[in-house]
Design an enzyme around this catalytic site. Sequence first.
Site, short mmCIF file in Angstrom:
data_model
loop_
_atom_site.label_atom_id
_atom_site.label_comp_id
_atom_site.label_asym_id
_atom_site.label_seq_id
_atom_site.Cartn_x
_atom_site.Cartn_y
_atom_site.Cartn_z
N ASP A 26 25.24 62.48 60.08
CA ASP A 26 24.88 63.61 60.95
C ASP A 26 25.86 64.78 60.83
OD1 ASP A 26 26.69 61.90 62.26
OD2 ASP A 26 26.17 62.73 64.22
N GLU A 49 28.95 54.97 49.61
CA GLU A 49 29.87 56.05 49.21
C GLU A 49 30.80 55.65 48.06
OE1 GLU A 49 29.17 55.20 52.30
OE2 GLU A 49 28.54 57.00 53.36
N HIS A 112 31.68 59.74 67.77
CA HIS A 112 31.56 58.62 66.83
C HIS A 112 32.25 58.91 65.50
CE1 HIS A 112 28.07 61.21 66.06
NE2 HIS A 112 28.01 60.72 64.84
N HIS A 113 32.57 57.86 64.78
CA HIS A 113 33.33 57.89 63.52
C HIS A 113 34.78 58.36 63.72
CE1 HIS A 113 29.39 57.27 61.99
NE2 HIS A 113 29.10 58.47 61.56
N GLY A 403 41.15 50.27 36.81
CA GLY A 403 40.61 48.92 36.63
C GLY A 403 39.94 48.33 37.85
N ASP A 430 29.03 39.65 34.96
CA ASP A 430 28.31 39.22 36.16
C ASP A 430 29.15 39.47 37.42
OD1 ASP A 430 30.13 37.31 35.29
OD2 ASP A 430 28.73 35.62 35.36
N ASN A 457 28.56 34.90 32.32
CA ASN A 457 29.41 33.80 31.85
C ASN A 457 29.92 32.99 33.05
OD1 ASN A 457 31.17 35.69 32.84
ND2 ASN A 457 32.20 36.08 30.90
N GLY A 459 31.02 33.72 36.12
CA GLY A 459 32.22 34.02 36.90
C GLY A 459 33.21 34.93 36.22
N GLU A 463 39.79 36.50 34.39
CA GLU A 463 40.81 35.91 35.26
C GLU A 463 41.07 34.44 34.92
OE1 GLU A 463 41.19 38.78 38.90
OE2 GLU A 463 40.20 36.91 39.41
N1 R1T Z 1 38.82 43.69 42.69
C1 R1T Z 1 38.64 44.90 42.14
C2 R1T Z 1 37.93 45.96 42.91
N2 R1T Z 1 39.03 45.15 40.90
C3 R1T Z 1 39.67 44.20 40.17
N3 R1T Z 1 40.06 44.51 38.95
C4 R1T Z 1 39.87 42.90 40.70
C5 R1T Z 1 39.43 42.70 41.98
C6 R1T Z 1 40.54 41.78 39.92
C7 R1T Z 1 39.71 41.39 38.72
C8 R1T Z 1 40.06 41.72 37.40
S1 R1T Z 1 38.86 41.24 36.31
C9 R1T Z 1 37.94 40.47 37.50
C10 R1T Z 1 38.51 40.64 38.78
C11 R1T Z 1 37.94 40.05 40.02
C12 R1T Z 1 36.73 39.66 37.16
C13 R1T Z 1 35.72 40.31 36.28
O1 R1T Z 1 34.70 39.36 36.03
P1 R1T Z 1 33.43 39.71 35.20
O2 R1T Z 1 32.95 41.05 35.54
O3 R1T Z 1 32.44 38.61 35.34
O4 R1T Z 1 34.00 39.81 33.72
P2 R1T Z 1 34.11 38.69 32.57
O5 R1T Z 1 33.22 39.16 31.46
O6 R1T Z 1 35.55 38.68 32.15
O7 R1T Z 1 33.66 37.39 33.15
C14 R1T Z 1 41.38 42.31 36.96
C15 R1T Z 1 42.04 41.48 35.89
O8 R1T Z 1 41.18 43.59 36.44
MG MG Z 2 31.87 37.07 34.12
#
Ligand code: R1T
Ligand code: MG
Length: 548
Positions: A26, A49, A112-113, A403, A430, A457, A459, A463
């Site tokens: 608003d 946002e 608000h806000h 990143g 993913d 893959n 997860g 990491e």
């Molecule tokens: N949260 C945010 C906002 N940014 C980050 N970089 C991280 C947490 C830490 C982080 C990484 S890489 C990653 C995380 C959670 C996982 C990516 O997983 P994916 O997208 O499934 O990729 P992959 O193909 O490797 O499975 C740091 C190291 O940048």
């Molecule tokens: Mg992945």
Amino acid sequence: MYTVADYLLDRLKELGIDEIFGVPGDYNLKFLDHITARKDLTWIGNANELNAAYMADGYARAKGISAFVTTFGVGELSAVNGLAGSYAENVPVIEIIGSPTTTVQNNKKLVHHTMGDGDFLRFERMHKEVTAAIAHLDAQNATSEIDRVLAIALSEKRPVYINLPIDISEMKVNKPKDSLKQSQEKLATIELELLKKVEKALQHAQNPVIIAGHEILSYHIEQQLNEFIQKFNLPVTTLPFGKGAFNEEDSHYLGTYTGSTTVEPLKSRVDTADLVLLLGAKLTDSATSGFSFGFTDKQMISIGMTEVLFYGEKYAGIQLDRFVSELSTVSVSKYTDEIVPVKRSSNLQITDKKLTQKQFWKMVEAFIMQGDTVIGEQGTSFFGLTSVPLKKDMRFIGQPLWGSIGYTFPSALGSQIAMKNSRHLLFIGDGSLQLTVQELGTAIREQLTPIVFVINNNGYTVEREIHGATEPYNDIPMWDYQQLPLVFGGTDQTVATHKVTTEMELDQVMKVARKDTRRLQWIEVVMDQEDAPELLKKLAKVFAKQNS
Ligand code: R1T
Ligand code: MG
């Protein structure tokens, strides 16, 4: 009546902005009326946002600058991560915040806000650390403050923040008399002095090498860099943070330099150079495999936006674009030694085997075409794509310094909106996709047609490589990725969905996707959770060490 809102929008148009992103509230609705009333501006509403900030960042990387609108407090705070990324990576994004009327603010009303304490400057103060300039518009300063912060965004290539109380937005002002001031072309004395020194260093160098970085892209001075390289026949490499700054099909291009993980002979060529000239480059950890570059200050001259080092001696007051433009005026004889160009993969064999990371990136290398824009998300995607030599007239987007995962999906869409004729290929994991997937609805509504590779893959593989391979914190819920476009409003008319697990399936889908240019191509690519590109495997070990 000509208002502050009109003035601001005229200035944005003058900078080349045709689309504005954001989320209504608003405190900004009336300002948005000024956007929708214009034929020469398009409003692109986002799902949230943070995504708006990411999308504006991608748009600015393509067009040079961008703008998005949020509402006071709740809206702007969600966008802070995106702004910080734009700040870190030198992307000029203008955030316009619609705020309560001057009367409400002055009377410290409990609206608000807010935190209910009458402090209306709290959020503006919070933005000081992630912007190059802040304007709080009032009845006296509105037009001059708009011009001031836009000029800073242009010269520093960093985000700026405009707090626009909703009554000030409707206030009558005069149209701009002159065009916005651009920075001057002529070199300052300190720049001339440095140019002479660089000239001397180049004259004495036996085997120099140029490393181009991301600021070349921020200032859009790829052409000026190219002129310098061609004129003196110099060998050039880029960091992953700045990939795409030089035509990778050109015979002067050596490949992407990543520190100790760089392939030979490029690694030795750079590390043993008697002059390493960095242009717009930052030697960050993920760009250099944890600072493992093999050269020292004694070999290095670095000309950057915020840091200038001449064999260890610091300089200030250098404007990068001006300086790089003048580099081709130095008097240096042509480099005559052999330049070994980047090695490309050959003999691509397609079998019915399950896809591996190694094979996937080879197939990507064969798939990319002149004119494409490729985007690599943090994770296996960025590091896989880093090692792929690009073609002519290609752009590359990544966010290796800030990143923030999830960044690339909205960013790729923003860039696609800015550059309709470049096919955008996004590679996203993913895990990352799960952060910003809501923008799939925007992609479908806007009938965008990028090719999106969703790497399933199971997860957070990147990491797992660094720490905790089988720990539950690196797992994510398994989604049915292929079906996602359907719940976000996709139909057969707007989206083609695919799922591949073998080389042959990917090969088939790539052929179809390339030809089907009228629909968004959504490709779920299944790969093993322990599989990673070679570069990432090496880098993960370096990162694990950095944290111990
Ligand atoms: N949260 C945010 C906002 N940014 C980050 N970089 C991280 C947490 C830490 C982080 C990484 S890489 C990653 C995380 C959670 C996982 C990516 O997983 P994916 O997208 O499934 O990729 P992959 O193909 O490797 O499975 C740091 C190291 O940048
Ligand atoms: Mg992945």
